[in-house]
Motif scaffolding. Structure first.
Motif, mmCIF file in Angstrom:
data_model
loop_
_atom_site.group_PDB
_atom_site.id
_atom_site.type_symbol
_atom_site.label_atom_id
_atom_site.label_comp_id
_atom_site.label_asym_id
_atom_site.label_seq_id
_atom_site.Cartn_x
_atom_site.Cartn_y
_atom_site.Cartn_z
ATOM 1 N N GLY A 125 0.807 -1.148 0.081
ATOM 2 C CA GLY A 125 -0.011 -0.030 0.105
ATOM 3 C C GLY A 125 0.739 1.091 0.096
ATOM 4 O O GLY A 125 0.774 2.338 -0.657
ATOM 5 N N GLY A 126 1.869 1.259 0.902
ATOM 6 C CA GLY A 126 2.806 2.539 0.839
ATOM 7 C C GLY A 126 3.625 2.668 -0.203
ATOM 8 O O GLY A 126 3.729 4.089 -0.763
ATOM 9 N N PHE A 127 4.234 1.666 -1.016
ATOM 10 C CA PHE A 127 4.999 1.988 -2.168
ATOM 11 C C PHE A 127 4.278 2.182 -3.457
ATOM 12 O O PHE A 127 4.518 3.104 -4.284
ATOM 13 N N TYR A 128 3.011 1.400 -3.671
ATOM 14 C CA TYR A 128 2.437 1.495 -4.868
ATOM 15 C C TYR A 128 1.199 2.787 -4.910
ATOM 16 O O TYR A 128 1.303 3.538 -5.801
ATOM 17 N N ASP A 133 -3.172 1.537 -2.574
ATOM 18 C CA ASP A 133 -3.191 2.306 -1.274
ATOM 19 C C ASP A 133 -4.511 2.439 -0.667
ATOM 20 O O ASP A 133 -4.788 2.130 0.503
ATOM 21 N N GLN A 134 -5.319 3.001 -1.263
ATOM 22 C CA GLN A 134 -6.962 3.161 -0.963
ATOM 23 C C GLN A 134 -7.681 1.958 -0.641
ATOM 24 O O GLN A 134 -8.108 1.971 0.498
ATOM 25 N N VAL A 135 -7.563 1.003 -1.396
ATOM 26 C CA VAL A 135 -8.256 -0.121 -1.007
ATOM 27 C C VAL A 135 -7.709 -0.874 0.154
ATOM 28 O O VAL A 135 -8.435 -1.160 1.053
ATOM 29 N N LEU A 136 -6.381 -1.051 0.315
ATOM 30 C CA LEU A 136 -5.431 -1.738 1.461
ATOM 31 C C LEU A 136 -6.091 -0.716 2.757
ATOM 32 O O LEU A 136 -6.197 -1.306 3.963
ATOM 33 N N ALA A 137 -5.913 0.637 2.669
ATOM 34 C CA ALA A 137 -6.062 1.736 3.805
ATOM 35 C C ALA A 137 -7.225 1.153 4.275
ATOM 36 O O ALA A 137 -7.899 1.280 5.536
ATOM 37 N N ARG A 138 -8.472 1.309 3.378
ATOM 38 C CA ARG A 138 -9.677 1.046 3.840
ATOM 39 C C ARG A 138 -10.278 -0.366 4.533
ATOM 40 O O ARG A 138 -10.753 -0.383 5.597
ATOM 41 N N ALA A 139 -9.395 -1.356 4.045
ATOM 42 C CA ALA A 139 -9.529 -2.641 4.647
ATOM 43 C C ALA A 139 -8.903 -2.761 5.862
ATOM 44 O O ALA A 139 -9.187 -3.067 7.012
ATOM 45 N N THR A 140 -7.738 -1.932 6.109
ATOM 46 C CA THR A 140 -7.055 -1.843 7.432
ATOM 47 C C THR A 140 -7.724 -1.048 8.424
ATOM 48 O O THR A 140 -7.899 -1.423 9.605
ATOM 49 N N ASP A 141 -8.435 -0.044 8.049
ATOM 50 C CA ASP A 141 -9.347 0.949 8.771
ATOM 51 C C ASP A 141 -10.774 0.116 9.434
ATOM 52 O O ASP A 141 -11.115 0.155 10.419
ATOM 53 N N PHE A 142 -11.103 -0.786 8.349
ATOM 54 C CA PHE A 142 -12.134 -1.588 8.845
ATOM 55 C C PHE A 142 -11.849 -2.399 9.949
ATOM 56 O O PHE A 142 -12.768 -2.645 10.900
ATOM 57 N N PHE A 143 -10.886 -2.992 9.843
ATOM 58 C CA PHE A 143 -10.317 -4.118 11.229
ATOM 59 C C PHE A 143 -10.000 -3.230 12.304
ATOM 60 O O PHE A 143 -9.974 -3.569 13.293
#
Length: 311
Positions: A125-128, A133-143
């Motif tokens: 997420g951080g590099f790409y 990053d948006q998709v992975l960040a939202r998944a992280t926020d969900f958890f």
């Protein structure tokens, strides 16, 4: 040709030897800095004591008892049983020494799974960036917004209590914090000049992440891993106390959390007088191990983040 090949191999071995020596020197420097921190040193001593106790359990306490081998039940401490016996007549000191194996196994296994998942999500997420990053960040926020203890309880109920379920439940609720920390560090690292130079000479993205970005975030990964072990040991004890941890089968080693659960169901807390020898030793062991890993984790953060030392 043979002479040239021999010279090439000798040069490669020399480079490899120099690299290994440099890595060992950096490790020694890192360990010296870490153990100069009194908090980290005290935590490491606590962890080593419990590690040694778990590894050498057969030498310290003898073979693991079975219900058939048990004596009188709920006996107070005596010369024969220095911490008394449990509801099946088994020696509590022996259960305590062996119980560290399960608690530490779950702590390390859950932390390993959480670190791998959290580091991968943070790196990618951080590099790409952008949509990835948006998709992975939202998944992280969900958890992250889900209360982690109730979520772990629900997972254990749905999947059924077992050693594997406990590890998975703890790992699922632990990885988002690591992902957030690693992502923020990757966002800083990828803007540095050596990354631009690697891109300029044609290095591919996977190569840059593996060779340049990951080594620069690994100190944070180790610090997060130690703190995650601390949380995992506590979470395992919490789940086991409610009967959602690894089930204590016939002759199976019980964890410290299961020992506290068995003490509770045996009314050790409200008996007259209270059977302190049943619930206090495993509770104290959980507290000390969680404290030890937390102390080492804070010491690691102090080493990898020099700004903390100036506070």
């Amino acid at each position: 040709m043979n002479i040239a090949a021999g010279v090439g191999q000798a040069r490669e071995l020399s480079i490899l030897r120099e690299k290994v020596l440099n890595d060992l020197d950096r490790l020694q420097t890192f360990l010296r800095q870490l153990f100069r921190n009194r908090l980290a040193f005290a935590g490491a001593v606590i962890i080593l004591v419990f590690f040694a106790m778990s590894i050498f359990a057969p030498l310290i306490a003898g073979p693991y008892p079975t219900p058939v081998q048990g004596g009188a039940t709920l006996d107070p401490p005596s010369n024969a049983h220095i911490l008394g016996t449990d509801y099946q007549g088994r020696d509590i000191f022996t259960l305590l020494v062996y119980g560290g194996r399960i608690s530490l196994l779950i702590g390390f296994s859950a932390s390993a799974v959480a670190m791998v998942l959290g580091t991968l999500v943070g790196l990618i997420g951080g590099f790409y960036g952008r949509i990835t990053d948006q998709v992975l960040a939202r998944a992280t926020d969900f958890f992250l917004v889900i209360p982690w203890l109730p979520f772990a309880i629900v997972l254990s109920l749905v999947m059924g209590p077992s050693l594997q379920t406990t590890i998975i439940a703890i790992a699922v609720v632990s990885w988002p914090t690591t992902a957030r920390v690693i992502r923020s560090q990757v966002l800083t690292v990828k803007e540095r000049l050596f990354i631009e130079r690697a891109k300029a000479v044609g290095a591919g993205t996977p190569y840059i992440i593996w060779k340049h970005v990951l080594p620069n975030v690994m100190p944070l990964v180790w610090a997060e891993a130690v703190l995650t072990i601390s949380n995992a040991v506590f979470t395992e004890a919490f789940l086991s106390f409610f009967g959602l941890g690894p089930p204590p089968g016939a002759g199976a080693i019980v964890s410290w959390g299961t020992m506290v659960n068995q003490a509770y169901t045996s009314l050790a807390l409200i008996s007259n007088p209270p059977m302190w020898w049943y619930f206090l030793p495993p509770g104290l062991a959980i507290t000390l191990v969680v404290l030890g890993f937390a102390m080492v984790g804070f010491g690691l953060e102090d080493v990898v983040n020099p700004r903390l030392r100036r506070r």
